[in-house]
Every structure is written in structure tokens, then in C-alpha cells.
Design a protein around this motif. Structure first.
Motif, PDB file in Angstrom:
ATOM      1  N   PRO B   5       0.831  -1.224   0.000  1.00 19.23           N
ATOM      2  CA  PRO B   5       0.000   0.000   0.000  1.00 19.23           C
ATOM      3  C   PRO B   5       0.854   1.258   0.000  1.00 19.23           C
ATOM      4  O   PRO B   5       1.985   1.266   0.507  1.00 19.23           O
ATOM      5  N   ALA B   6       0.295   2.270  -0.569  1.00 12.60           N
ATOM      6  CA  ALA B   6       1.007   3.553  -0.642  1.00 12.60           C
ATOM      7  C   ALA B   6       1.340   4.056   0.754  1.00 12.60           C
ATOM      8  O   ALA B   6       0.515   4.016   1.663  1.00 12.60           O
ATOM      9  N   GLY B   7       2.556   4.495   0.921  1.00 12.52           N
ATOM     10  CA  GLY B   7       2.990   5.042   2.206  1.00 12.52           C
ATOM     11  C   GLY B   7       3.448   4.012   3.204  1.00 12.52           C
ATOM     12  O   GLY B   7       3.865   4.354   4.318  1.00 12.52           O
ATOM     13  N   PHE B   8       3.383   2.731   2.847  1.00 20.00           N
ATOM     14  CA  PHE B   8       3.745   1.660   3.780  1.00 20.00           C
ATOM     15  C   PHE B   8       5.205   1.784   4.209  1.00 20.00           C
ATOM     16  O   PHE B   8       6.108   1.804   3.386  1.00 20.00           O
ATOM     17  N   ASP B   9       5.429   1.897   5.507  1.00 19.11           N
ATOM     18  CA  ASP B   9       6.781   1.980   6.031  1.00 19.11           C
ATOM     19  C   ASP B   9       6.759   1.671   7.534  1.00 19.11           C
ATOM     20  O   ASP B   9       6.502   2.568   8.348  1.00 19.11           O
ATOM     21  N   ILE B  15       1.279   5.506  16.822  1.00  9.63           N
ATOM     22  CA  ILE B  15      -0.073   5.236  17.311  1.00  9.63           C
ATOM     23  C   ILE B  15      -0.989   6.354  16.829  1.00  9.63           C
ATOM     24  O   ILE B  15      -0.724   7.542  17.058  1.00  9.63           O
ATOM     25  N   ALA B  16      -2.079   5.944  16.194  1.00 11.42           N
ATOM     26  CA  ALA B  16      -3.010   6.919  15.634  1.00 11.42           C
ATOM     27  C   ALA B  16      -4.186   7.172  16.562  1.00 11.42           C
ATOM     28  O   ALA B  16      -4.700   8.290  16.631  1.00 11.42           O
ATOM     29  N   SER B  17      -4.613   6.152  17.259  1.00 15.15           N
ATOM     30  CA  SER B  17      -5.757   6.336  18.165  1.00 15.15           C
ATOM     31  C   SER B  17      -5.778   5.226  19.193  1.00 15.15           C
ATOM     32  O   SER B  17      -5.129   4.182  19.028  1.00 15.15           O
ATOM     33  N   GLN B  18      -6.523   5.449  20.267  1.00 11.83           N
ATOM     34  CA  GLN B  18      -6.668   4.433  21.297  1.00 11.83           C
ATOM     35  C   GLN B  18      -7.991   4.641  22.011  1.00 11.83           C
ATOM     36  O   GLN B  18      -8.444   5.764  22.187  1.00 11.83           O
ATOM     37  N   TRP B  19      -8.604   3.510  22.394  1.00 14.51           N
ATOM     38  CA  TRP B  19      -9.890   3.565  23.091  1.00 14.51           C
ATOM     39  C   TRP B  19      -9.853   2.568  24.242  1.00 14.51           C
ATOM     40  O   TRP B  19      -9.238   1.508  24.142  1.00 14.51           O
ATOM     41  N   ALA B  20     -10.574   2.907  25.286  1.00 15.41           N
ATOM     42  CA  ALA B  20     -10.488   2.095  26.499  1.00 15.41           C
ATOM     43  C   ALA B  20     -11.767   1.294  26.762  1.00 15.41           C
ATOM     44  O   ALA B  20     -12.866   1.710  26.416  1.00 15.41           O
ATOM     45  N   HIS B  21     -11.568   0.165  27.385  1.00 18.47           N
ATOM     46  CA  HIS B  21     -12.673  -0.640  27.930  1.00 18.47           C
ATOM     47  C   HIS B  21     -12.566  -0.589  29.450  1.00 18.47           C
ATOM     48  O   HIS B  21     -11.659   0.056  29.997  1.00 18.47           O
ATOM     49  N   ASP B  22     -13.462  -1.288  30.144  1.00 16.64           N
ATOM     50  CA  ASP B  22     -13.439  -1.292  31.613  1.00 16.64           C
ATOM     51  C   ASP B  22     -12.434  -2.280  32.190  1.00 16.64           C
ATOM     52  O   ASP B  22     -12.049  -2.165  33.350  1.00 16.64           O
ATOM     53  N   ARG B  23     -12.065  -3.283  31.409  1.00 13.00           N
ATOM     54  CA  ARG B  23     -11.214  -4.351  31.904  1.00 13.00           C
ATOM     55  C   ARG B  23     -10.045  -4.555  30.947  1.00 13.00           C
ATOM     56  O   ARG B  23     -10.123  -4.167  29.770  1.00 13.00           O
ATOM     57  N   PRO B  24      -8.961  -5.168  31.406  1.00 14.23           N
ATOM     58  CA  PRO B  24      -7.840  -5.449  30.498  1.00 14.23           C
ATOM     59  C   PRO B  24      -8.289  -6.254  29.278  1.00 14.23           C
ATOM     60  O   PRO B  24      -9.146  -7.135  29.376  1.00 14.23           O
ATOM     61  N   GLY B 315      -3.742  -3.054   5.192  1.00 18.29           N
ATOM     62  CA  GLY B 315      -2.313  -3.365   5.298  1.00 18.29           C
ATOM     63  C   GLY B 315      -1.501  -2.303   5.993  1.00 18.29           C
ATOM     64  O   GLY B 315      -0.274  -2.429   6.104  1.00 18.29           O
ATOM     65  N   LEU B 316      -2.151  -1.264   6.476  1.00 17.26           N
ATOM     66  CA  LEU B 316      -1.430  -0.149   7.098  1.00 17.26           C
ATOM     67  C   LEU B 316      -1.727   0.010   8.591  1.00 17.26           C
ATOM     68  O   LEU B 316      -0.888   0.497   9.339  1.00 17.26           O
ATOM     69  N   GLN B 317      -2.907  -0.365   8.989  1.00 19.40           N
ATOM     70  CA  GLN B 317      -3.296  -0.160  10.385  1.00 19.40           C
ATOM     71  C   GLN B 317      -3.116  -1.460  11.173  1.00 19.40           C
ATOM     72  O   GLN B 317      -3.405  -2.556  10.663  1.00 19.40           O
ATOM     73  N   VAL B 318      -2.673  -1.296  12.386  1.00 17.28           N
ATOM     74  CA  VAL B 318      -2.455  -2.435  13.261  1.00 17.28           C
ATOM     75  C   VAL B 318      -3.186  -2.189  14.568  1.00 17.28           C
ATOM     76  O   VAL B 318      -3.027  -1.119  15.184  1.00 17.28           O
ATOM     77  N   ALA B 319      -3.978  -3.165  14.985  1.00 21.38           N
ATOM     78  CA  ALA B 319      -4.659  -3.071  16.279  1.00 21.38           C
ATOM     79  C   ALA B 319      -3.897  -3.899  17.300  1.00 21.38           C
ATOM     80  O   ALA B 319      -3.416  -4.997  16.994  1.00 21.38           O
ATOM     81  N   THR B 320      -3.770  -3.378  18.503  1.00 17.57           N
ATOM     82  CA  THR B 320      -3.148  -4.135  19.597  1.00 17.57           C
ATOM     83  C   THR B 320      -4.046  -4.041  20.834  1.00 17.57           C
ATOM     84  O   THR B 320      -4.566  -2.964  21.159  1.00 17.57           O
ATOM     85  N   ALA B 321      -4.192  -5.187  21.516  1.00 20.47           N
ATOM     86  CA  ALA B 321      -5.032  -5.267  22.720  1.00 20.47           C
ATOM     87  C   ALA B 321      -4.120  -5.251  23.929  1.00 20.47           C
ATOM     88  O   ALA B 321      -3.201  -6.068  24.032  1.00 20.47           O
ATOM     89  N   HIS B 322      -4.379  -4.329  24.845  1.00 19.06           N
ATOM     90  CA  HIS B 322      -3.433  -4.076  25.929  1.00 19.06           C
ATOM     91  C   HIS B 322      -3.988  -4.391  27.318  1.00 19.06           C
ATOM     92  O   HIS B 322      -5.193  -4.284  27.563  1.00 19.06           O
ATOM     93  N   HIS B 323      -3.041  -4.672  28.201  1.00 18.82           N
ATOM     94  CA  HIS B 323      -3.407  -4.919  29.592  1.00 18.82           C
ATOM     95  C   HIS B 323      -3.981  -3.671  30.252  1.00 18.82           C
ATOM     96  O   HIS B 323      -4.817  -3.776  31.162  1.00 18.82           O
ATOM     97  N   ASP B 324      -3.578  -2.496  29.801  1.00 18.70           N
ATOM     98  CA  ASP B 324      -4.084  -1.268  30.438  1.00 18.70           C
ATOM     99  C   ASP B 324      -5.480  -0.897  29.935  1.00 18.70           C
ATOM    100  O   ASP B 324      -5.902   0.243  30.040  1.00 18.70           O
ATOM    101  N   LEU B 332       1.308   1.996  10.024  1.00 20.68           N
ATOM    102  CA  LEU B 332       2.651   1.689   9.519  1.00 20.68           C
ATOM    103  C   LEU B 332       2.974   2.621   8.356  1.00 20.68           C
ATOM    104  O   LEU B 332       3.307   2.199   7.243  1.00 20.68           O
ATOM    105  N   THR B 333       2.849   3.856   8.597  1.00 20.73           N
ATOM    106  CA  THR B 333       3.066   4.845   7.539  1.00 20.73           C
ATOM    107  C   THR B 333       3.310   6.205   8.161  1.00 20.73           C
ATOM    108  O   THR B 333       2.889   6.472   9.287  1.00 20.73           O
ATOM    109  N   SER B 334       3.960   7.033   7.397  1.00 19.93           N
ATOM    110  CA  SER B 334       4.185   8.383   7.896  1.00 19.93           C
ATOM    111  C   SER B 334       3.021   9.297   7.566  1.00 19.93           C
ATOM    112  O   SER B 334       2.899  10.388   8.097  1.00 19.93           O
ATOM    113  N   GLY B 335       2.174   8.828   6.653  1.00 20.22           N
ATOM    114  CA  GLY B 335       1.086   9.670   6.210  1.00 20.22           C
ATOM    115  C   GLY B 335      -0.092   9.744   7.168  1.00 20.22           C
ATOM    116  O   GLY B 335      -0.127   9.075   8.183  1.00 20.22           O
TER     117      GLY B 335
END
Lengths: 430, 335
Positions: B5-9, B15-24, B315-324, B332-335
Motif C-alpha cells: 500500500p502507498a505510504g507503507f513503512d 499510534i493513531a488512536s486508542q480507546w479504552a474498555h473497563d477491563r484489560p 495493510g497499514l493499520q495495526v490493532a493491539t489489545a493491551h493490559h491497560d 505503519l506509515t508516515s502519512g
């Protein structure tokens, strides 16, 4: 450490008469300066029938109460496991114990344990001695106390056995002022005591001659210089000889093959089967360990694995003791050095937690199919029926028929059997 | 291979955004249309976050306890959740207030992994009953059961070319199944991902992640090694890279300096590199490897320990699920 054996007290007089009486019945096999040959006379059998025994399952590392005896499903601390009903309506345990749940009518859960000690060594010391560890004093572990208080006089078997997960044999340093006579004998990975087979190059005749000579020399020495140390020295030889003669007592392979299948084809299953065998043969105290519950990391995965083993073997053990009529005379204690934190850490682990945890009891005077004590909704604090190591230590002994408020006479000193500042939990004694 | 994808690097990851739940959080997956990220957490619900604005919807009533696994129908219309209660529950992906369509008792014990076949007809589930089960995704009926693992099944993944299913367990047993015939075809030696610690008396490790490269050339199996203290979380991340045809272990992909970590998920990227998520005492990392080099060529440290990861269809965005309690979307891009 001189012992006033000539003090003339009633206790010692009785003990001496009992000892000699046993020897007299034993007949020609009895010899001076040792335990003699015990042919289990009628008196001994009567004693045996009344003998109480204790077995301790030490869940090494700190069993999670939330994954075992006090589940809190659906709460912020409950973890991923569910609670399941047991054979006693209204009592639930964690789903990792489905077979044990079916033995709940024999068990008593104590859910309000607060020992306020999160260190492994100190916690284990407290749970096994009923006291806090101090630099000024050392106290005997429950096994040594049971061996001294409950083993019938003249028993030819050791009273204090530890079945360890691995390692060799040897003896523990766990009897404190009770002396080495009551120290544990290790059965490393459930194997019979070490060095209990007569070397092939020593004939039976020469071995007997050697033993007779030792006894003669001992007797002459003891006539003038009888001390706790010399007695322990003599006893160790006689006990070793008895162990050699009764090696089969410790040989778990004599148990039926089908029982190995039932208990589980793993070390802990074999150890539980050996514990059953030892108790049936008249051993007073047996302690097993199951490792490892110190699950700071991936608590849930490890508890699935460990409790899977425990559940199979322990449930068979309880059921067998009940079926064989041994629960009235055998106290079962499942303990750890502490429990585990209600909080689930970032590694899916639980850490050390001593303020609100659980143990499991069964047998002797302990009420059956019962729960004593209660924690709050998410298990962070005891709400009702709080107990600690001192109270529990008293309770174990009282359940097994020992007056824990009494004392041992050690070299003329009155040594309290249990911490005199606390009392047993009356609600745990029927 | 898909187009890059264009801009892939990956070296420009942020990190572009983050949202919270009540539990890990413990699991996360993008839907195939790329509108949402769904999460499992340390409670009995599934969370749906709308990528456009982070709007959160709770999917409740489908499970009694934690949800560890998520998978989507090929068209993205339905999502299936697998829980520690052994249940599979079907939901409408985009419904305003999704309710369970159906819920079935699928395994005795936890469901640890789900995957949907390339043709979209089958759902594979692996569980603590040591079984793999194949379900008709359309109606939830059991199609086939694959038995052969002797320990908990940690992961299942369909081969992209459609004939085979891969499964891995606690002990590093990695099996290739002809799922139509219901037979085990061959196995890969992934034992480096397992160890038995005699002192602690515990088995540890397992195949925590599986990913076949889109061209079918590589099979990557992730997890951990150097487990000097399993009970204390001291172990390092490791990926085994197998040549699919020859089954040869071509490379062991490592991440020097991460002394406490485990690879929880692997995804192949459009440029042919492999992205892994490591979470552990050293923190949370996105790790990037080339198939021909042992060491990662780039790593992106996340603000908190992460437990699951997914790659967006773009192919550019990655989601990660966190303990916090946060799900984070990295780009994965500078754009």
C-alpha cells in the motif's frame, strides 16, 4: 540436652513400662538398648485401632484460592474459570476441581484464612508450625508434633514421612526441640528410604552379629549415660533396622495396578497412592507436595495443568479413605504457604496473597460437607470466620485428638504443643 | 502477494488512536470490511470499536466468561467469538445492538483459537480438550473433529491455498491436516517453542502464533524460548520459520534485548516481511523481520504490554489489545 529419665515422673514411668511391656510380649526377639522386634501384640493392635493419623497436601508455591476453593466468577478478580456445584448443594468450587467437587460431602473448606505473611519461607514455616518464625526460637513442624503425640508407643515404623517431588532421601531438620527422633524421613519422588537394603557382601549372619555387638555396647553405655542424644543415636540404628525389615511398607508398586490408573499415571498420582499405603500401614503422619503453584506468570494455564493432576489423585484419595473407613481416624489438610492475589497481573499471573485465602480439611473431628469463613465479593478481604496459622495449628491437632493446649516435657521444661496465645477454631471441630 | 500500500513503512509506525474498555483486553480483530475492531477482555463481553470515531458497543449475553478468540465470516457480515466457557457465539457484525444469533457448546474447556477457511465455509476451533473441531460457519453444525494432539491446542490456522489446516499445541506439536479427509498429513518440529522446567515442574511455551505467508512459501510459528523462569515470566520471544515445501526449519527469528516476552500473534505484511507482537516484562513491541535475517530489522515499542494484534485489510493499520484496557490503532506509515 540431658533428659531426666530417672526423674520418676508418672509420664516417664508409664512410658517406660509401656515400652518394656511391649518388649516382653515380643518375646525372644526383644533386646535391650533398642526398639526390639514388635510383633504387633493385642495391645498394640488396640492402640492402632485408635490411632489418629494426619496427611498434609502441601500445594507448594501458593495455590490460588480463586482457582480452587473460593471461586469468584464474574467479578473483576475472578479470572476466566467458572464455579461448579459440588456433591453438597449450595457449595461451589472452581471448575478445575470437578472430581474433588464430587467428594465435597467429605470435605470442609476454610475460606477465611489471613496469615499476613507473603514470603514463601516464612509463610510455609507459619503454616507448618503454627508460629511466626523468630530468631530466638525454633518450633517443630506439624509432622514432628504428630509423630510424638500420636504414634503408638513401641511402633516399629517412623511417624513422620515426607514424600518429596524429587531428590533423594535423608531426613529433615523439622523437629526442633522434639529431637531428631521425630524428624521427617524423606521419600524422594516416592521411593523407599535410602540405604535400606543390606549390601550383598554383608551376610545376614554377620549383620546380625554386628547388630548384637552394637546393642551390647550401647546398653553398657546407656546404663550410665542415657541422654537424648544417645537415645536418638540408638534409635536411629534401630529405626534403620526396622525400615530394612519393613521395606515393603514403602513400596508403592505393591498396590494394585488399577489404582495407578485411577490415581493418574504421573508422579503425584503415585505419591498419593503411596500416602494411602503408608497411612494404612500405620504411619502417623505423611506430607506430600505438589508443585508448582507460584504462578506470577500465566496463572490460569499453570493451574489448569497442576490442578488437573491434583483433582484426579486427590479425589481418589479422599474417596478411598472414606470407603475404607479411614476418614474417622485420618485428618486431611490441604494447605499452602499463602494464596494468590485477587488481582490478575499483566502476565495473566497472580502474586503472593496472604490476607484472604483458603485451605481444605477433611476427616477426624472436622465437620463434613461444610464451609467455614467467607471472603467479600471479589475475594480481597475476609468478611466472616477469620482464622490464622496459629488457630489452624491448634485445630489440626485437636481434630486428631491431641490436646493442643497441653505441653511436651522436654528436658524438664514445659514446651507448649501449640501457641498458647491462641485457641482452636471450635466451629471446625465436631 | 498483495500490492504494497502507498505510504507503507513500518519504520514510521506510530499510534493513531486508542480507546479504552473497563477491563484489560486479551484479544482483538478487525472485521474484513475494515470498519471495526472487535476485542475480547477479562470479562464476559465482546467490545466493538468503530474505527471512524471510536464509538464502543458492548456485545453481551454470549458468554459466561472471558473471550479469547474472534473470527469473521468471509463477507464480514458475522463475527464468531470463542470463550473460556467452551462456547462459540455468532453475532451480526454491524448490527446497532448485536445480540447472539446462536451459541453452541463447542469444546470442553477453553477455546483458544479460531480461523475461517479461505472459501468461507468452515470455522476451525481449537481448545483445551485437545481437539480441533470444524463447523459449518453458516449454521453452526459440527462438520468434523480432528483428534491427535495430546495437550491443549493453542492455535489453528488455515493454509491460504485452501486444502490444509495447521494446528499447534502446548508441547510444540505442529500438525498439518487435510481437513476434508480428516487426516493428519505431516507434522513440523516446533519443539524449540516448548520446554519442561524440572525445578518448577511445569510445561511451558507452546505455539502461540501461526501464520502462513500469502504466497504459501513460509510457515511461521511463534512463541517463546529461553524460559529460565516460566513462573516468573522470564523468557524471550521466538519465531520458527519453516519452508512449507521441505519442512526445513530455515530460520529462528529473534529479538535481541527483549529478555521478557512472548510472540502472541504473527501477520505477514504486503512487502513480504513478517510482523510479530511481543508482550511481556520488557513491554509491548511490534517486531518486524525479513525472512532471510534472524534479527528484527525494526521494532516499535508500544506504551503498554500487549496481548494480541491484528492487521487491518488496508495493510497499514495495526490493532493491539493491551493490559491497560486500551485497544490501540497504530499506522505503519508516515502519512
Amino acid at each position: 540436652m540431658k533428659v531426666g529419665y530417672a526423674c520418676g515422673t508418672i509420664e516417664h514411668t508409664l512410658a517406660r513400662r509401656q515400652f518394656l511391656g511391649t518388649l516382653a510380649v515380643a518375646g525372644a526377639g526383644a533386646v535391650a538398648g533398642g526398639l526390639g522386634v514388635f510383633s504387633r501384640p493385642a495391645v498394640a493392635r488396640q492402640l492402632e485401632s485408635q490411632q489418629k493419623r494426619i496427611v498434609v497436601f502441601n500445594m507448594h508455591g501458593g495455590l490460588s484460592q480463586l482457582e480452587s476453593w473460593d471461586p469468584k466468577p464474574g467479578t473483576d478478580t475472578g479470572g476466566p474459570f467458572r464455579a461448579i456445584p459440588t456433591s453438597v448443594p449450595g457449595i461451589h468450587v472452581c471448575e478445575l476441581l470437578p472430581k474433588t467437587a464430587q467428594q465435597m460431602h467429605h470435605l470442609c473448606l476454610v475460606r477465611g484464612v489471613n496469615t499476613s505473611e507473603d514470603d514463601h519461607g516464612k509463610g510455609a514455616y507459619m503454616m507448618l508450625t503454627g508460629r511466626r518464625q523468630t530468631p530466638a526460637a525454633d518450633f517443630p513442624q506439624i509432622g514432628a508434633v504428630a509423630a510424638k503425640a500420636l504414634t503408638p508407643a513401641g511402633s516399629s515404623l517412623p511417624g513422620h514421612i515426607l514424600i518429596t517431588p524429587g531428590g533423594g532421601g535423608g531426613r529433615g531438620n523439622d523437629a526442633a526441640y522434639l529431637g531428631p527422633k521425630y524428624s521427617s524421613i524423606y521419600l524422594g519422588n516416592g521411593n523407599p528410604p535410602q540405604n535400606t537394603v543390606r549390601p550383598e557382601n554383608v551376610s545376614e549372619a554377620s549383620d546380625m552379629a554386628r547388630q548384637d555387638f552394637r546393642r551390647q555396647v550401647n546398653e553398657r553405655f546407656l546404663n550410665r549415660r542415657r541422654t537424648a542424644v544417645t537415645e536418638a543415636f540408638t534409635y536411629s540404628y534401630e529405626q534403620a533396622r526396622q525400615l530394612m525389615q519393613q521395606r515393603d511398607v514403602f513400596d508403592v508398586t505393591k498396590e494394585p495396578e488399577a489404582d495407578f490408573d485411577r490415581y493418574g499415571k504421573h508422579d503425584f498420582g503415585r505419591h498419593c497412592l503411596l500416602a494411602r499405603r503408608l497411612l494404612e500401614q500405620g504411619i502417623t503422619f505423611v506430607q506430600l507436595s505438589h508443585s508448582n503453584y507460584d504462578t506470577h506468570n500465566e496463572n490460569f494455564n499453570f493451574h489448569i495443568e497442576q490442578l488437573g493432576e491434583f483433582d484426579q489423585s486427590f479425589s481418589c484419595f479422599v474417596a478411598d479413605l472414606a470407603a475404607r473407613g479411614m476418614l474417622d481416624s485420618t485428618l486431611i489438610v490441604v494447605l499452602s504457604e499463602f494464596g494468590r492475589t485477587p488481582n490478575v497481573n499483566q502476565y495473566y499471573g497472580r502474586d503472593h496473597w496472604s490476607r484472604a485465602w483458603s485451605i481444605c480439611l477433611a476427616g477426624c473431628r472436622v465437620p463434613r460437607g461444610a464451609v467455614y469463613g467467607k471472603t467479600n465479593a471479589n475475594g480481597t478481604a475476609v468478611e466472616e470466620g477469620e482464622v490464622d496459622h496459629g488457630k489452624l495449628f491448634h485445630t489440626y491437632l485437636q481434630a486428631a485428638g491431641v490436646d493442643s493446649t497441653g505441653s511436651f516435657d522436654i528436658d524438664g521444661r514445659e514446651m507448649p504443643i501449640a501457641d498458647p496465645s491462641v485457641a482452636p477454631v471450635s466451629e471446625l471441630l465436631t | 502477494m498483495p500490492d504494497v500500500p502507498a505510504g507503507f513503512d513500518p519504520k514510521q509506525a506510530r499510534i493513531a488512536s486508542q480507546w479504552a474498555h473497563d477491563r484489560p483486553l486479551i484479544a482483538c480483530r478487525f472485521d474484513p470490511a475494515g470498519r471495526y475492531v472487535f476485542c475480547g477482555s477479562e470479562d464476559a463481553v465482546v467490545e466493538r470499536f468503530q474505527l471512524a470515531d471510536g464509538a464502543k458497543t458492548i456485545l453481551s449475553g454470549g458468554h459466561d466468561t472471558w473471550v479469547r478468540a474472534l473470527a469473521f465470516s468471509k463477507d464480514g457480515a458475522q463475527v464468531v467469538s470463542g470463550g473460556c466457557d467452551g462456547k462459540l457465539t455468532w453475532w451480526e457484525t454491524a448490527a446497532e445492538a448485536p445480540a447472539p444469533i446462536r451459541s453452541i457448546d463447542a469444546h470442553q474447556g477453553w477455546i483458544r483459537s479460531l480461523d475461517v477457511s479461505p472459501d468461507g465455509t468452515l470455522l476451525a476451533s481449537g481448545g483445551n480438550d485437545n481437539l480441533i473441531r470444524l463447523w459449518n460457519l453458516a449454521d453452526g453444525t459440527l462438520v468434523r473433529e480432528l483428534a491427535g494432539h495430546e495437550r491443549h491446542v493453542y492455535n489453528v490456522a488455515f493454509h491460504p491455498q485452501g486444502q490444509f489446516l495447521l494446528s499447534g499445541d502446548l508441547t510444540g506439536a505442529l500438525k498439518q491436516w487435510d481437513f476434508a479427509a480428516g487426516t493428519e498429513v505431516r507434522s513440523f518440529d516446533a519443539k524449540p517453542l516448548h520446554s519442561y522446567n524440572g525445578g518448577q515442574q511445569v510445561d511451558f511455551g507452546g505455539i502461540r502464533a501461526l501464520a502462513v505467508s500469502p504466497d504459501g512459501k513460509w510457515l511461521a510459528a511463534g512463541g517463546l524460548h529461553k524460559a529460565s523462569n516460566p513462573l516468573g515470566a522470564v523468557h524471550e520471544p521466538l519465531v520458527l520459520l519453516f519452508d512449507w515445501q521441505t519442512q526445513k526449519l530455515e530460520r529462528q527469528l529473534i529479538a535481541e534485548g527483549i529478555t521478557q516476552g512472548v510472540v502472541w500473534r504473527l501477520r505477514w505484511l504486503a512487502d513480504g516481511s513478517l510482523m510479530g507482537l511481543s508482550g511481556g516484562g520488557s513491554g509491548g513491541f511490534l517486531l518486524f523481520w525479513k525472512p532471510d535475517v534472524d534479527k528484527d530489522y525494526h521494532r516499535f515499542q508500544l506504551p503498554n504490554l500487549a496481548r494480541d494484534m491484528d492487521l487491518h485489510p488496508d495493510g497499514l493499520q495495526v490493532a493491539t489489545a493491551h493490559h491497560d484496557r486500551h485497544v490501540r490503532i497504530s499506522r505503519l506509515t508516515s502519512g
